[in-house]
Scaffold this motif. Sequence first.
Motif, PDB file in Angstrom:
ATOM      1  N   ILE A  31       0.589  -1.256   0.150  1.00 40.25           N
ATOM      2  CA  ILE A  31      -0.094  -0.004   0.021  1.00 40.25           C
ATOM      3  C   ILE A  31       0.747   1.272  -0.016  1.00 40.25           C
ATOM      4  O   ILE A  31       0.618   2.334  -0.770  1.00 40.25           O
ATOM      5  CB  ILE A  31      -0.899  -0.046   1.284  1.00 40.25           C
ATOM      6  N   GLY A  69      -2.316   6.725   1.887  1.00 37.64           N
ATOM      7  CA  GLY A  69      -1.590   5.355   1.675  1.00 37.64           C
ATOM      8  C   GLY A  69      -0.793   5.140   3.087  1.00 37.64           C
ATOM      9  O   GLY A  69      -1.008   3.986   3.670  1.00 37.64           O
ATOM     10  N   ALA A  72      -3.833   4.050   5.321  1.00 40.75           N
ATOM     11  CA  ALA A  72      -4.197   2.715   5.151  1.00 40.75           C
ATOM     12  C   ALA A  72      -3.362   1.770   5.598  1.00 40.75           C
ATOM     13  O   ALA A  72      -3.616   0.480   5.811  1.00 40.75           O
ATOM     14  CB  ALA A  72      -4.530   2.740   3.525  1.00 40.75           C
ATOM     15  N   ALA A  73      -1.973   1.745   5.369  1.00 40.07           N
ATOM     16  CA  ALA A  73      -1.000   0.975   5.808  1.00 40.07           C
ATOM     17  C   ALA A  73      -0.951   0.819   6.975  1.00 40.07           C
ATOM     18  O   ALA A  73      -1.006  -0.505   7.766  1.00 40.07           O
ATOM     19  CB  ALA A  73       0.480   1.149   5.238  1.00 40.07           C
ATOM     20  N   THR A  76      -4.038  -1.236   8.229  1.00 39.80           N
ATOM     21  CA  THR A  76      -3.694  -2.587   7.734  1.00 39.80           C
ATOM     22  C   THR A  76      -2.773  -3.254   8.849  1.00 39.80           C
ATOM     23  O   THR A  76      -2.809  -4.619   9.635  1.00 39.80           O
ATOM     24  CB  THR A  76      -3.049  -2.984   6.420  1.00 39.80           C
TER      25      THR A  76
END
Length: 88
Positions: A31, A69, A72-73, A76
Amino acid sequence: MKLTTVFAVAAGLGALAACNNTPQEQAADNIEVNAETTADALEEQADNAGTEATEDSLENQADATREAGEEAADATRTGADADGNSAN
C-alpha cells in the motif's frame, strides 16, 4: 522518468520489502509503495504543468495520496496487531 520505470522500481521494492514479513505487513508495505509511486507520478506531472494553479493542485493531490497511503498501511498493520498476526 517514464511511468513504466517508476512502476517497475516500485514492484521491485515491494518484492524486496516482502521478505520475512507476515501477509498483513506485506500488504501494508505494498500500500505504501503504491501510494508513493502514484504520488511521485503526480509530482512529475506537477513539474511539467503549464500553470501554477495546476502545479499546486497536482502537488496537493500527491500529498493527499501519500497521507492516504500511510493511513491505509497503518490501518492494515493495526488490524494485523489486533488479530495477533503481527511480525512484532
